[in-house]
Motif scaffolding. Sequence first.
Motif, PDB file in Angstrom:
ATOM      1  N   HIS A  61       0.677  -1.270  -0.035  1.00 25.72           N
ATOM      2  CA  HIS A  61       0.346   0.129   0.078  1.00 25.72           C
ATOM      3  C   HIS A  61       0.935   1.094   0.062  1.00 25.72           C
ATOM      4  O   HIS A  61       0.453   2.257  -0.744  1.00 25.72           O
ATOM      5  CB  HIS A  61      -0.924  -0.064   1.114  1.00 25.72           C
ATOM      6  CG  HIS A  61      -1.940  -1.134   1.076  1.00 25.72           C
ATOM      7  ND1 HIS A  61      -2.922  -1.232   0.396  1.00 25.72           N
ATOM      8  CD2 HIS A  61      -1.899  -2.238   2.331  1.00 25.72           C
ATOM      9  CE1 HIS A  61      -3.585  -2.415   0.688  1.00 25.72           C
ATOM     10  NE2 HIS A  61      -3.083  -3.049   1.689  1.00 25.72           N
ATOM     11  N   THR A  62       1.999   1.331   0.778  1.00 21.70           N
ATOM     12  CA  THR A  62       2.735   2.411   0.900  1.00 21.70           C
ATOM     13  C   THR A  62       3.564   2.566  -0.611  1.00 21.70           C
ATOM     14  O   THR A  62       3.574   3.746  -1.025  1.00 21.70           O
ATOM     15  CB  THR A  62       3.934   2.058   1.890  1.00 21.70           C
ATOM     16  OG1 THR A  62       3.128   1.932   3.156  1.00 21.70           O
ATOM     17  CG2 THR A  62       4.855   3.377   1.949  1.00 21.70           C
ATOM     18  N   THR A  63       3.891   1.253  -1.372  1.00 20.00           N
ATOM     19  CA  THR A  63       4.595   1.470  -2.274  1.00 20.00           C
ATOM     20  C   THR A  63       3.595   2.103  -3.489  1.00 20.00           C
ATOM     21  O   THR A  63       3.981   2.796  -4.375  1.00 20.00           O
ATOM     22  CB  THR A  63       5.167   0.018  -2.718  1.00 20.00           C
ATOM     23  OG1 THR A  63       5.803  -0.528  -1.774  1.00 20.00           O
ATOM     24  CG2 THR A  63       5.736   0.129  -4.156  1.00 20.00           C
ATOM     25  N   LEU A  64       2.311   1.590  -3.429  1.00 23.29           N
ATOM     26  CA  LEU A  64       1.604   2.104  -4.389  1.00 23.29           C
ATOM     27  C   LEU A  64       1.141   3.739  -4.287  1.00 23.29           C
ATOM     28  O   LEU A  64       0.875   4.441  -5.153  1.00 23.29           O
ATOM     29  CB  LEU A  64       0.094   1.390  -4.299  1.00 23.29           C
ATOM     30  CG  LEU A  64       0.308  -0.030  -5.044  1.00 23.29           C
ATOM     31  CD1 LEU A  64      -1.047  -0.802  -4.836  1.00 23.29           C
ATOM     32  CD2 LEU A  64       0.356   0.232  -6.357  1.00 23.29           C
ATOM     33  N   LEU A  65       1.100   4.144  -2.792  1.00 27.96           N
ATOM     34  CA  LEU A  65       1.189   5.618  -2.851  1.00 27.96           C
ATOM     35  C   LEU A  65       2.292   6.352  -3.507  1.00 27.96           C
ATOM     36  O   LEU A  65       2.014   7.593  -3.980  1.00 27.96           O
ATOM     37  CB  LEU A  65       1.166   5.880  -1.420  1.00 27.96           C
ATOM     38  CG  LEU A  65      -0.232   5.665  -0.641  1.00 27.96           C
ATOM     39  CD1 LEU A  65      -0.141   5.740   0.845  1.00 27.96           C
ATOM     40  CD2 LEU A  65      -1.394   6.263  -1.197  1.00 27.96           C
ATOM     41  N   ALA A  66       3.562   5.736  -3.423  1.00 26.08           N
ATOM     42  CA  ALA A  66       4.512   6.541  -3.990  1.00 26.08           C
ATOM     43  C   ALA A  66       4.444   6.408  -5.508  1.00 26.08           C
ATOM     44  O   ALA A  66       5.089   7.168  -6.225  1.00 26.08           O
ATOM     45  CB  ALA A  66       5.721   6.102  -3.424  1.00 26.08           C
ATOM     46  N   MET A  67       4.055   5.185  -5.859  1.00 23.79           N
ATOM     47  CA  MET A  67       4.005   5.015  -7.451  1.00 23.79           C
ATOM     48  C   MET A  67       2.582   4.126  -7.691  1.00 23.79           C
ATOM     49  O   MET A  67       2.620   3.022  -7.766  1.00 23.79           O
ATOM     50  CB  MET A  67       5.356   4.126  -7.638  1.00 23.79           C
ATOM     51  CG  MET A  67       5.131   3.555  -9.333  1.00 23.79           C
ATOM     52  SD  MET A  67       5.452   5.078 -10.356  1.00 23.79           S
ATOM     53  CE  MET A  67       5.882   4.195 -11.985  1.00 23.79           C
ATOM     54  N   PRO A  68       1.795   5.156  -8.220  1.00 24.84           N
ATOM     55  CA  PRO A  68       0.596   4.566  -8.261  1.00 24.84           C
ATOM     56  C   PRO A  68       0.126   3.885  -9.548  1.00 24.84           C
ATOM     57  O   PRO A  68      -0.652   3.000  -9.702  1.00 24.84           O
ATOM     58  CB  PRO A  68      -0.738   5.572  -8.331  1.00 24.84           C
ATOM     59  CG  PRO A  68       0.480   6.948  -8.343  1.00 24.84           C
ATOM     60  CD  PRO A  68       1.704   6.458  -8.127  1.00 24.84           C
ATOM     61  N   ARG A  69       1.022   4.050 -10.697  1.00 28.00           N
ATOM     62  CA  ARG A  69       0.767   3.414 -11.830  1.00 28.00           C
ATOM     63  C   ARG A  69       1.556   2.024 -11.795  1.00 28.00           C
ATOM     64  O   ARG A  69       2.562   1.929 -11.711  1.00 28.00           O
ATOM     65  CB  ARG A  69       1.666   4.093 -12.991  1.00 28.00           C
ATOM     66  CG  ARG A  69       1.106   5.770 -13.016  1.00 28.00           C
ATOM     67  CD  ARG A  69       2.124   6.411 -14.053  1.00 28.00           C
ATOM     68  NE  ARG A  69       2.231   5.691 -15.295  1.00 28.00           N
ATOM     69  CZ  ARG A  69       3.117   6.228 -16.286  1.00 28.00           C
ATOM     70  NH1 ARG A  69       4.163   7.017 -15.752  1.00 28.00           N
ATOM     71  NH2 ARG A  69       3.267   5.555 -17.320  1.00 28.00           N
TER      72      ARG A  69
END
Length: 214
Positions: free
Chosen positions: A80-88
Amino acid sequence: MNTARAELRKLLTLPSLRRTALLTWAATLLLTYAYASAESRGEPLGDPTALAPLGYTQAGFLVLGVLAAASEYQEGGQIHTTLLAMPRRLPLQAVKALALAAVTLPVAAATAATSTLPASGATWMPAATAYLTLTTLLAAAVAGVVRRAVPAVILLLGLYFIAGPLLRARPGSLAAAYLPDTAALNPSRGAAATIIWTLSALTLAALTFHRRDA
């Protein structure tokens, strides 16, 4: 670039990956010594090819790939944290694969240098390095779809160490030539199969990651 650095840092700081890489290399060293000693006494152990120890120690790279991918879903939901930083998601999945390949490559090269037997080690070392790196990526892709380390490891070890040998034991089995670990036994014949399996698994993992909730 920031995403790539973050993924590399994440992989390099995972204690489980470091332990798995070290144990795999140590096991390869012991197996290679056993094969070389037996060969010097005229008592070859099983498969006489230069890549014989890889048939066993590739298990470590399967575990390595699974841990790299599954850790984000098991350790506090870091995805979830990773997707916040890189949503694509698709570019993120590509960066993850490249980062894992970059981390795995030197480990694979060191293991290949250890595992190839003296008779033809220099010839097969690049092939072994590529094979182990692709095997790790395939395992990571499977773990990305399953999202659980234990089921992914069971599935992969079952394919490589149970289903594969059983299929090869059947006379005239055509499927055996297309298994992902064929390259560990015969790099010249199995390279295409390993590449196709890896690309297919990575594609499936990317599509699953793109369409499924984190």
